[in-house]
Structures are given as structure tokens and as C-alpha cells.
Design a protein around this motif. Structure first.
Motif, PDB file in Angstrom:
ATOM      1  N   PRO A 180       0.859  -1.205  -0.006  1.00  0.00           N
ATOM      2  CA  PRO A 180       0.041   0.156   0.035  1.00  0.00           C
ATOM      3  C   PRO A 180       0.976   1.213   0.063  1.00  0.00           C
ATOM      4  CG  PRO A 180      -0.549  -1.399   2.052  1.00  0.00           C
ATOM      5  CD  PRO A 180       0.725  -1.939   1.153  1.00  0.00           C
ATOM      6  N   THR A 181       0.249   2.253  -0.657  1.00  0.00           N
ATOM      7  CA  THR A 181       1.011   3.411  -0.795  1.00  0.00           C
ATOM      8  C   THR A 181       0.920   4.242   0.714  1.00  0.00           C
ATOM      9  OG1 THR A 181      -0.852   4.985  -1.307  1.00  0.00           O
ATOM     10  CG2 THR A 181       0.580   3.918  -3.175  1.00  0.00           C
ATOM     11  N   ALA A 182       1.941   5.201   1.075  1.00  0.00           N
ATOM     12  CA  ALA A 182       1.754   6.054   2.175  1.00  0.00           C
ATOM     13  C   ALA A 182       0.370   6.705   2.355  1.00  0.00           C
ATOM     14  CB  ALA A 182       2.801   7.068   2.223  1.00  0.00           C
ATOM     15  N   LEU A 183      -0.237   7.089   1.040  1.00  0.00           N
ATOM     16  CA  LEU A 183      -1.344   7.695   0.956  1.00  0.00           C
ATOM     17  C   LEU A 183      -2.653   6.782   1.485  1.00  0.00           C
ATOM     18  CD1 LEU A 183      -3.216  10.423   0.575  1.00  0.00           C
ATOM     19  CD2 LEU A 183      -3.276   9.804  -1.828  1.00  0.00           C
ATOM     20  N   SER A 184      -2.542   5.668   1.163  1.00  0.00           N
ATOM     21  CA  SER A 184      -3.686   4.714   1.397  1.00  0.00           C
ATOM     22  C   SER A 184      -3.479   4.017   2.928  1.00  0.00           C
ATOM     23  CB  SER A 184      -3.660   3.452   0.580  1.00  0.00           C
ATOM     24  OG  SER A 184      -2.403   2.812   0.374  1.00  0.00           O
ATOM     25  N   GLU A 185      -2.142   4.055   3.206  1.00  0.00           N
ATOM     26  CA  GLU A 185      -1.774   3.476   4.716  1.00  0.00           C
ATOM     27  C   GLU A 185      -2.437   4.690   5.631  1.00  0.00           C
ATOM     28  OE1 GLU A 185       2.288   2.968   5.160  1.00  0.00           O
ATOM     29  OE2 GLU A 185       2.074   1.113   3.968  1.00  0.00           O
ATOM     30  N   ALA A 186      -2.177   6.240   5.361  1.00  0.00           N
ATOM     31  CA  ALA A 186      -2.590   7.033   5.945  1.00  0.00           C
ATOM     32  C   ALA A 186      -4.345   7.071   6.055  1.00  0.00           C
ATOM     33  CB  ALA A 186      -2.062   8.403   5.373  1.00  0.00           C
ATOM     34  N   GLU A 187      -4.897   6.927   4.964  1.00  0.00           N
ATOM     35  CA  GLU A 187      -6.167   7.187   4.924  1.00  0.00           C
ATOM     36  C   GLU A 187      -6.874   5.977   5.827  1.00  0.00           C
ATOM     37  OE1 GLU A 187      -7.306   6.906   0.982  1.00  0.00           O
ATOM     38  OE2 GLU A 187      -6.871   9.103   0.508  1.00  0.00           O
ATOM     39  N   ALA A 188      -6.229   4.791   5.917  1.00  0.00           N
ATOM     40  CA  ALA A 188      -6.541   3.596   6.642  1.00  0.00           C
ATOM     41  C   ALA A 188      -6.298   3.793   8.049  1.00  0.00           C
ATOM     42  CB  ALA A 188      -5.743   2.468   6.228  1.00  0.00           C
ATOM     43  N   ALA A 189      -5.173   4.555   8.417  1.00  0.00           N
ATOM     44  CA  ALA A 189      -5.107   4.933   9.913  1.00  0.00           C
ATOM     45  C   ALA A 189      -6.218   5.896  10.366  1.00  0.00           C
ATOM     46  CB  ALA A 189      -3.566   5.513   9.913  1.00  0.00           C
ATOM     47  N   ALA A 190      -6.305   6.927   9.507  1.00  0.00           N
ATOM     48  CA  ALA A 190      -7.536   7.961   9.814  1.00  0.00           C
ATOM     49  C   ALA A 190      -8.695   7.046   9.981  1.00  0.00           C
ATOM     50  CB  ALA A 190      -7.624   9.121   8.861  1.00  0.00           C
ATOM     51  N   GLU A 191      -9.108   6.110   9.146  1.00  0.00           N
ATOM     52  CA  GLU A 191     -10.366   5.580   9.200  1.00  0.00           C
ATOM     53  C   GLU A 191     -10.550   4.899  10.547  1.00  0.00           C
ATOM     54  OE1 GLU A 191     -13.423   5.473   7.355  1.00  0.00           O
ATOM     55  OE2 GLU A 191     -12.679   7.154   6.417  1.00  0.00           O
ATOM     56  N   LEU A 229      -1.255  11.297  10.551  1.00  0.00           N
ATOM     57  CA  LEU A 229      -0.664  12.497  10.158  1.00  0.00           C
ATOM     58  C   LEU A 229       0.947  12.459  10.034  1.00  0.00           C
ATOM     59  CD1 LEU A 229      -0.970  15.611  10.041  1.00  0.00           C
ATOM     60  CD2 LEU A 229      -0.483  15.617  12.748  1.00  0.00           C
ATOM     61  N   ARG A 230       1.632  11.514  10.489  1.00  0.00           N
ATOM     62  CA  ARG A 230       2.897  11.087  10.343  1.00  0.00           C
ATOM     63  C   ARG A 230       3.206  10.649   8.983  1.00  0.00           C
ATOM     64  NH1 ARG A 230       5.130   6.576  10.526  1.00  0.00           N
ATOM     65  NH2 ARG A 230       3.579   5.449  11.523  1.00  0.00           N
ATOM     66  N   LEU A 231       2.422   9.660   8.623  1.00  0.00           N
ATOM     67  CA  LEU A 231       2.638   9.426   7.192  1.00  0.00           C
ATOM     68  C   LEU A 231       2.271  10.311   6.173  1.00  0.00           C
ATOM     69  CD1 LEU A 231       0.737   6.017   7.550  1.00  0.00           C
ATOM     70  CD2 LEU A 231       3.193   6.115   7.225  1.00  0.00           C
ATOM     71  N   ALA A 243      -2.936  15.403  -4.218  1.00  0.00           N
ATOM     72  CA  ALA A 243      -3.590  14.425  -3.604  1.00  0.00           C
ATOM     73  C   ALA A 243      -2.988  14.234  -2.497  1.00  0.00           C
ATOM     74  CB  ALA A 243      -3.699  12.981  -4.153  1.00  0.00           C
ATOM     75  N   ILE A 244      -1.761  14.385  -2.022  1.00  0.00           N
ATOM     76  CA  ILE A 244      -1.198  14.271  -0.769  1.00  0.00           C
ATOM     77  C   ILE A 244      -1.607  15.527   0.031  1.00  0.00           C
ATOM     78  CG2 ILE A 244       0.856  13.993   0.572  1.00  0.00           C
ATOM     79  CD1 ILE A 244       1.895  11.957  -1.695  1.00  0.00           C
ATOM     80  N   ALA A 245      -1.240  16.640  -0.512  1.00  0.00           N
ATOM     81  CA  ALA A 245      -1.548  17.743   0.071  1.00  0.00           C
ATOM     82  C   ALA A 245      -2.986  18.079   0.548  1.00  0.00           C
ATOM     83  CB  ALA A 245      -1.006  19.018  -0.890  1.00  0.00           C
ATOM     84  N   TYR A 246      -3.826  17.654  -0.416  1.00  0.00           N
ATOM     85  CA  TYR A 246      -5.263  17.626   0.015  1.00  0.00           C
ATOM     86  C   TYR A 246      -5.485  16.636   1.251  1.00  0.00           C
ATOM     87  CZ  TYR A 246     -10.139  16.547   0.289  1.00  0.00           C
ATOM     88  OH  TYR A 246     -11.302  16.229   0.815  1.00  0.00           O
ATOM     89  N   ARG A 247      -4.910  15.605   1.325  1.00  0.00           N
ATOM     90  CA  ARG A 247      -5.085  14.518   2.228  1.00  0.00           C
ATOM     91  C   ARG A 247      -4.747  15.207   3.556  1.00  0.00           C
ATOM     92  NH1 ARG A 247      -7.539  12.927   5.476  1.00  0.00           N
ATOM     93  NH2 ARG A 247      -7.991  10.967   6.205  1.00  0.00           N
ATOM     94  N   LEU A 248      -3.426  15.714   3.467  1.00  0.00           N
ATOM     95  CA  LEU A 248      -2.960  16.400   4.700  1.00  0.00           C
ATOM     96  C   LEU A 248      -3.834  17.642   5.188  1.00  0.00           C
ATOM     97  CD1 LEU A 248      -0.586  16.477   6.829  1.00  0.00           C
ATOM     98  CD2 LEU A 248       0.698  17.628   4.939  1.00  0.00           C
ATOM     99  N   GLY A 249      -3.981  18.262   4.383  1.00  0.00           N
ATOM    100  CA  GLY A 249      -5.220  19.410   4.883  1.00  0.00           C
ATOM    101  C   GLY A 249      -6.106  18.772   5.367  1.00  0.00           C
ATOM    102  N   ALA A 250      -6.787  17.730   5.040  1.00  0.00           N
ATOM    103  CA  ALA A 250      -8.018  17.337   5.246  1.00  0.00           C
ATOM    104  C   ALA A 250      -7.951  16.725   6.835  1.00  0.00           C
ATOM    105  CB  ALA A 250      -8.489  16.295   4.654  1.00  0.00           C
ATOM    106  N   GLU A 251      -6.663  16.183   6.836  1.00  0.00           N
ATOM    107  CA  GLU A 251      -6.579  15.577   8.248  1.00  0.00           C
ATOM    108  C   GLU A 251      -6.126  16.753   9.319  1.00  0.00           C
ATOM    109  OE1 GLU A 251      -5.888  12.515  11.167  1.00  0.00           O
ATOM    110  OE2 GLU A 251      -6.538  12.286   8.891  1.00  0.00           O
ATOM    111  N   TYR A 252      -5.365  17.646   8.925  1.00  0.00           N
ATOM    112  CA  TYR A 252      -5.314  18.832   9.655  1.00  0.00           C
ATOM    113  C   TYR A 252      -6.649  19.424  10.142  1.00  0.00           C
ATOM    114  CZ  TYR A 252      -0.235  19.397   9.243  1.00  0.00           C
ATOM    115  OH  TYR A 252       1.227  19.422   9.171  1.00  0.00           O
TER     116      TYR A 252
END
Length: 155
Positions: free
Chosen positions: A5-16, A24-26, A39-48
Motif C-alpha cells: 500500500p502507498t503512504a496515502l492509502s496507509e494514512a487513509e486507513a489509519a485515519a479511518e 499525520l506522520r505518514l 492528492a497528498i497535500a489535500y489529504r494532509l489538509g483534510a487531516e489537519y
């Protein structure tokens, strides 16, 4: 060999699963490795935004748009952050490009709903939110937020 899995999908799974520290770390590591990835910038912004770190959220959403101005979900989310911070004129400017989306695109409908809400026009806002929820092109988290907004509107 199994697909890693990519860092993005891993991060999304962690957030879920509610592990926002790991997400956030990923995402920060992914953003550092790929600073122009919208896509990464957006997801990081959404997490923030989820963590109520609104200045950082806005900065990342703006970075997502600078990297990929065609990213309508990032554009809508940035405008939504601006509205929640009392900057409706900024949101309107951010959202202007959403008018180019097809009429049945969820984000265009959501934008129109907010325009009605500024005038306390609840019935047309409700109609536009319903159209957005029936439309396409949004994101599950935004749809959930718009569903909550719809449910909170006066009848």
C-alpha cells in the motif's frame, strides 16, 4: 508478490480507524517526499482540518490547489474552511472555479447551497444539498458533512 500500500492509502486507513497520529506522520512524510502531489497535500489538509489545526489545513489545501488546480474536492474543502472561519468572500473567490463543473456535480450543488444559506434561504439550500448528495464527484467525508448540514436545516 503482494501489492504494497502507498503512504496515502496507509494514512487513509489509519485515519479511518481513528489513528490520526499515524495518519499525520505518514502524510507529512509523504508530503515531504512529494511536495507537488496535490492528492497528498489535500489529504494532509483534510487531516489537519479533522484535528482542528485550521491554519495548517488551509495552507495544505492551498498547496493542493497550487499543485493541481483541477482538484475540485480540495477547492471546495478550502472554501468550506474559509467559511467556517468567517471569511465568506474568500470562500466565494475560492469556489468560483466550481461554476465550471457540470450542473449535477455534487461540489457545484454544495457551493450553491451555501450561497442560499447566506441569505437564510433554507428551502433552496436544502434542494441544492439534496442534489449534491444525489450527484457525483464529491468525497465520502464531505458528503457526510453535507448530510449533517442538511439534517440540521430548519424544515
Amino acid at each position: 508478490m503482494a501489492h504494497q500500500p502507498t503512504a496515502l492509502s496507509e494514512a487513509e486507513a489509519a485515519a479511518e480507524r481513528g489513528d490520526h497520529t499515524t495518519a499525520l506522520r505518514l502524510l507529512k512524510a509523504a508530503a515531504s517526499a512529494a511536495p507537488t502531489d496535490a492528492a497528498i497535500a489535500y489529504r494532509l489538509g483534510a487531516e489537519y482540518a479533522h484535528l482542528e489545526l485550521f491554519d495548517a489545513a488551509e495552507a495544505e489545501m492551498a498547496r493542493a490547489l497550487a499543485s493541481g488546480p483541477e482538484h475540485p474536492v480540495a477547492r471546495f474543502h478550502l472554501g468550506l474552511l474559509q467559511i467556517t472561519r468567517g471569511r465568506f468572500q474568500d470562500a466565494l473567490a475560492t469556489w468560483q472555479a466550481l461554476d465550471a463543473l457540470p450542473k449535477d456535480h455534487a461540489l457545484r450543488c454544495y457551493k450553491q447551497a451555501f450561497e442560499h444559506l447566506t441569505e437564510d434561504a433554507f428551502a433552496p439550500a436544502r434542494t441544492r444539498l439534496e442534489a449534491g448528495l444525489a450527484g457525483w464527484g464529491s468525497a465520502p467525508t464531505l458528503d457526510r458533512d453535507m448530510r449533517r448540514l442538511l439534517d440540521s436545516l430548519p424544515a
